[in-house]
Design a protein around this motif. Structure first.
Motif, PDB file in Angstrom:
ATOM      1  N   GLY A  39      40.946 118.676  21.994  1.00 59.06           N
ATOM      2  CA  GLY A  39      40.555 120.060  21.728  1.00 59.06           C
ATOM      3  C   GLY A  39      39.642 120.099  20.521  1.00 59.06           C
ATOM      4  N   ALA A  40      38.896 121.190  20.367  1.00 60.69           N
ATOM      5  CA  ALA A  40      38.037 121.338  19.183  1.00 60.69           C
ATOM      6  C   ALA A  40      38.905 121.529  17.945  1.00 60.69           C
ATOM      7  CB  ALA A  40      37.114 122.531  19.354  1.00 60.69           C
ATOM      8  N   LEU A  41      40.100 122.015  18.172  1.00 64.67           N
ATOM      9  CA  LEU A  41      41.082 122.171  17.098  1.00 64.67           C
ATOM     10  C   LEU A  41      42.430 121.793  17.691  1.00 64.67           C
ATOM     11  CD1 LEU A  41      41.720 123.339  14.207  1.00 64.67           C
ATOM     12  CD2 LEU A  41      42.245 125.458  15.377  1.00 64.67           C
ATOM     13  N   VAL A  42      43.119 120.893  17.001  1.00 64.02           N
ATOM     14  CA  VAL A  42      44.444 120.485  17.469  1.00 64.02           C
ATOM     15  C   VAL A  42      45.450 120.824  16.382  1.00 64.02           C
ATOM     16  CG1 VAL A  42      45.882 118.529  18.159  1.00 64.02           C
ATOM     17  CG2 VAL A  42      43.484 118.627  18.883  1.00 64.02           C
ATOM     18  N   ILE A  43      46.510 121.454  16.770  1.00 62.83           N
ATOM     19  CA  ILE A  43      47.549 121.791  15.792  1.00 62.83           C
ATOM     20  C   ILE A  43      48.808 121.013  16.149  1.00 62.83           C
ATOM     21  CG2 ILE A  43      49.018 123.631  14.880  1.00 62.83           C
ATOM     22  CD1 ILE A  43      46.649 125.497  15.072  1.00 62.83           C
ATOM     23  N   GLU A  44      49.347 120.378  15.132  1.00 59.01           N
ATOM     24  CA  GLU A  44      50.520 119.545  15.336  1.00 59.01           C
ATOM     25  C   GLU A  44      51.695 120.112  14.550  1.00 59.01           C
ATOM     26  OE1 GLU A  44      50.942 114.926  14.402  1.00 59.01           O
ATOM     27  OE2 GLU A  44      51.463 116.222  12.719  1.00 59.01           O
ATOM     28  N   TRP A  45      52.773 120.325  15.220  1.00 60.23           N
ATOM     29  CA  TRP A  45      54.023 120.657  14.532  1.00 60.23           C
ATOM     30  C   TRP A  45      54.859 119.376  14.531  1.00 60.23           C
ATOM     31  CZ3 TRP A  45      55.993 125.314  17.972  1.00 60.23           C
ATOM     32  CH2 TRP A  45      55.070 126.359  17.912  1.00 60.23           C
ATOM     33  N   TRP A  57      49.146 121.509  20.130  1.00 58.92           N
ATOM     34  CA  TRP A  57      48.416 122.641  20.698  1.00 58.92           C
ATOM     35  C   TRP A  57      46.929 122.328  20.600  1.00 58.92           C
ATOM     36  CZ3 TRP A  57      51.293 126.504  22.758  1.00 58.92           C
ATOM     37  CH2 TRP A  57      52.630 126.577  22.346  1.00 58.92           C
ATOM     38  N   ALA A  58      46.197 122.640  21.622  1.00 56.91           N
ATOM     39  CA  ALA A  58      44.741 122.413  21.581  1.00 56.91           C
ATOM     40  C   ALA A  58      44.035 123.748  21.760  1.00 56.91           C
ATOM     41  CB  ALA A  58      44.343 121.454  22.687  1.00 56.91           C
ATOM     42  N   SER A  92      63.892 125.361  11.960  1.00 53.68           N
ATOM     43  CA  SER A  92      65.189 124.863  11.476  1.00 53.68           C
ATOM     44  C   SER A  92      65.064 123.589  10.663  1.00 53.68           C
ATOM     45  CB  SER A  92      66.128 124.615  12.660  1.00 53.68           C
ATOM     46  OG  SER A  92      66.314 125.829  13.356  1.00 53.68           O
ATOM     47  N   ASP A  93      63.940 122.918  10.738  1.00 52.22           N
ATOM     48  CA  ASP A  93      63.760 121.710   9.926  1.00 52.22           C
ATOM     49  C   ASP A  93      63.022 122.091   8.643  1.00 52.22           C
ATOM     50  OD1 ASP A  93      63.184 119.353   8.717  1.00 52.22           O
ATOM     51  OD2 ASP A  93      61.952 118.523  10.338  1.00 52.22           O
ATOM     52  N   PRO A  94      63.721 122.075   7.504  1.00 47.58           N
ATOM     53  CA  PRO A  94      63.049 122.480   6.263  1.00 47.58           C
ATOM     54  C   PRO A  94      61.876 121.569   5.897  1.00 47.58           C
ATOM     55  CG  PRO A  94      65.241 121.593   5.799  1.00 47.58           C
ATOM     56  CD  PRO A  94      65.118 121.691   7.293  1.00 47.58           C
ATOM     57  N   ASN A  95      61.857 120.373   6.461  1.00 44.35           N
ATOM     58  CA  ASN A  95      60.742 119.464   6.173  1.00 44.35           C
ATOM     59  C   ASN A  95      59.700 119.446   7.288  1.00 44.35           C
ATOM     60  OD1 ASN A  95      61.865 118.536   3.695  1.00 44.35           O
ATOM     61  ND2 ASN A  95      63.344 117.356   4.888  1.00 44.35           N
ATOM     62  N   GLY A  96      59.818 120.352   8.223  1.00 40.27           N
ATOM     63  CA  GLY A  96      58.842 120.406   9.315  1.00 40.27           C
ATOM     64  C   GLY A  96      57.439 120.660   8.778  1.00 40.27           C
ATOM     65  N   THR A  97      56.465 120.050   9.406  1.00 45.47           N
ATOM     66  CA  THR A  97      55.085 120.246   8.929  1.00 45.47           C
ATOM     67  C   THR A  97      54.235 120.849  10.042  1.00 45.47           C
ATOM     68  OG1 THR A  97      54.411 118.034   9.610  1.00 45.47           O
ATOM     69  CG2 THR A  97      55.195 118.284   7.339  1.00 45.47           C
ATOM     70  N   HIS A  98      53.092 121.359   9.630  1.00 43.28           N
ATOM     71  CA  HIS A  98      52.189 122.035  10.553  1.00 43.28           C
ATOM     72  C   HIS A  98      50.787 121.609  10.118  1.00 43.28           C
ATOM     73  CE1 HIS A  98      51.179 126.025  12.685  1.00 43.28           C
ATOM     74  NE2 HIS A  98      50.038 125.492  12.347  1.00 43.28           N
ATOM     75  N   ARG A  99      50.135 120.802  10.932  1.00 43.93           N
ATOM     76  CA  ARG A  99      48.828 120.289  10.517  1.00 43.93           C
ATOM     77  C   ARG A  99      47.747 120.636  11.527  1.00 43.93           C
ATOM     78  NH1 ARG A  99      48.614 114.432   8.265  1.00 43.93           N
ATOM     79  NH2 ARG A  99      49.432 113.783  10.274  1.00 43.93           N
ATOM     80  N   HIS A 100      46.559 120.829  11.005  1.00 40.23           N
ATOM     81  CA  HIS A 100      45.407 121.135  11.858  1.00 40.23           C
ATOM     82  C   HIS A 100      44.472 119.934  11.865  1.00 40.23           C
ATOM     83  CE1 HIS A 100      45.625 125.788  11.657  1.00 40.23           C
ATOM     84  NE2 HIS A 100      46.807 125.271  11.415  1.00 40.23           N
ATOM     85  N   PHE A 101      43.951 119.615  13.036  1.00 31.59           N
ATOM     86  CA  PHE A 101      42.980 118.531  13.152  1.00 31.59           C
ATOM     87  C   PHE A 101      41.769 119.012  13.949  1.00 31.59           C
ATOM     88  CE2 PHE A 101      47.220 116.733  13.112  1.00 31.59           C
ATOM     89  CZ  PHE A 101      47.132 115.647  12.260  1.00 31.59           C
ATOM     90  N   ALA A 102      40.625 118.456  13.634  1.00 36.92           N
ATOM     91  CA  ALA A 102      39.435 118.730  14.446  1.00 36.92           C
ATOM     92  C   ALA A 102      38.653 117.426  14.560  1.00 36.92           C
ATOM     93  CB  ALA A 102      38.582 119.813  13.798  1.00 36.92           C
ATOM     94  N   PRO A 103      37.976 117.217  15.664  1.00 37.46           N
ATOM     95  CA  PRO A 103      37.235 115.947  15.835  1.00 37.46           C
ATOM     96  C   PRO A 103      36.203 115.758  14.725  1.00 37.46           C
ATOM     97  CG  PRO A 103      37.238 117.241  17.870  1.00 37.46           C
ATOM     98  CD  PRO A 103      37.796 118.119  16.803  1.00 37.46           C
ATOM     99  N   GLY A 104      36.197 114.574  14.119  1.00 44.33           N
ATOM    100  CA  GLY A 104      35.255 114.304  13.030  1.00 44.33           C
ATOM    101  C   GLY A 104      33.806 114.516  13.441  1.00 44.33           C
TER     102      GLY A 104
END
Lengths: 111, 202
Positions: free
Chosen positions: B53-59, B113-114, B148-160
């Protein structure tokens, strides 16, 4: 003032946050997104803009600041505030309500 | 605070120092801090067809061991619904699955998510408009595991490759130029450097 027959009120969805420690308040105008600081004098004028006419505002503002200011000085401050607040979309002028909608002391209650 | 209380407070403050000072209304200059936010350019229709995807979101999140089987069952029952609802309700929003680590570390899940563009994220307003739909219910439950995971992360990626022409907004561009300048590379030429080049001085 070109609004002899209008009433003054805060613009819709206006946000007001008191900052007593700074003797001021913060105002956010969502319709025309901007943030403003009002000193206490301008804040008094803003709070009085609840649907009152210019005449009623003059009277109410004078009552708020007398005897420290003369009627004329108070009117000058009031007009300066209103002009500035109209320009910045903090308050707006709406048509006067019919007589039967007036609340106690004859003031128009628009909200 | 009611308006009447505001009026009392404003009046008290206006008179605190004697005669009220002249009314003053000043605009507050707001500073949008986007230093770490990189604007993602939208790829053309024929560009980067190979990417997720042009933008990928990772939980990324962990689920307690006691709930792993429950969570995997939830995924088996709801992932197709979530994925197909995304395609049906929204434009440019795609569910790409939730993955479980299978080797070498404590069990962790990652949901991907893409998006076809950064702007496609606004489609969620449409996708989530019905608060009681099966899609919203399933999505709420999926998100609840991440919450529910206090250490859960949410990151965004896009193709370089997307940033080859546009560095990702003015501030990120500025950061890259500064870094390149510090490294003696291709950063913007300042007035002093121009003058040195002309005079031949170092």
């Amino acid at each position: 003032m070109p609004y002899p027959n209008g009433c003054f009120r805060k613009t819709p969805r206006l946000r007001v946050r008191p900052l007593p420690e700074r003797e001021a308040c913060l105002v956010y105008t969502p319709g025309n997104p901007n943030l403003y600081t009002l000193n206490a004098t301008a804040w008094v004028v803003l709070e009085l803009c609840d649907g009152r006419s210019l005449r009623q505002l003059e009277k109410a503002f004078y009552q708020s600041v007398e005897p420290l200011m003369s009627e004329q000085e108070a009117a000058e401050y009031l007009l300066a505030s209103l002009r500035d607040m109209l320009e910045k979309s903090i308050v707006e002028v709406v048509p006067k309500r019919p007589r039967k909608a007036l609340g106690r002391s004859g003031e128009a209650r628009l909200r | 605070m009611t308006s009447e209380k505001n009026l009392d407070l404003a009046q008290r403050l206006a008179l605190r120092r004697g005669a009220p000072s002249a009314p003053r209304i000043t605009e507050v200059s707001t500073e949008v801090r986007t230093n770490t936010v990189i604007a993602v350019p939208t790829p053309g229709p024929d560009e980067l067809k190979y990417v997720i995807g042009a933008l990928v979101i990772e939980w990324a999140f962990r689920v307690p061991f006691a709930k792993i089987r429950e969570f995997n069952s939830f995924l088996a029952d709801n992932e197709a619904l979530i994925a197909e609802s995304c395609e049906k309700l929204m434009k440019g929003v795609h569910y790409r699955g939730t993955y479980m680590t299978t080797h070498g570390e404590r069990v962790e899940f990652r949901t991907y998510w893409a998006y076809d563009s950064q702007a496609a994220q606004a489609q969620w307003e449409i996708g989530l408009a019905n608060a009681r739909s099966n899609f919203t219910t399933a999505l709420r439950r999926l998100r609840s595991y991440w919450i529910s995971d206090p250490n859960g992360t949410h990151r965004h990626f896009a193709p370089g490759a997307l940033f080859a022409k546009d560095p990702g907004g003015p501030f990120h561009g500025f950061t890259l130029e500064t870094a390149e300048q510090m490294a003696g590379g291709a950063g913007p030429v300042t007035g002093k450097r121009k003058a040195r080049r002309k005079t031949g001085r170092k």
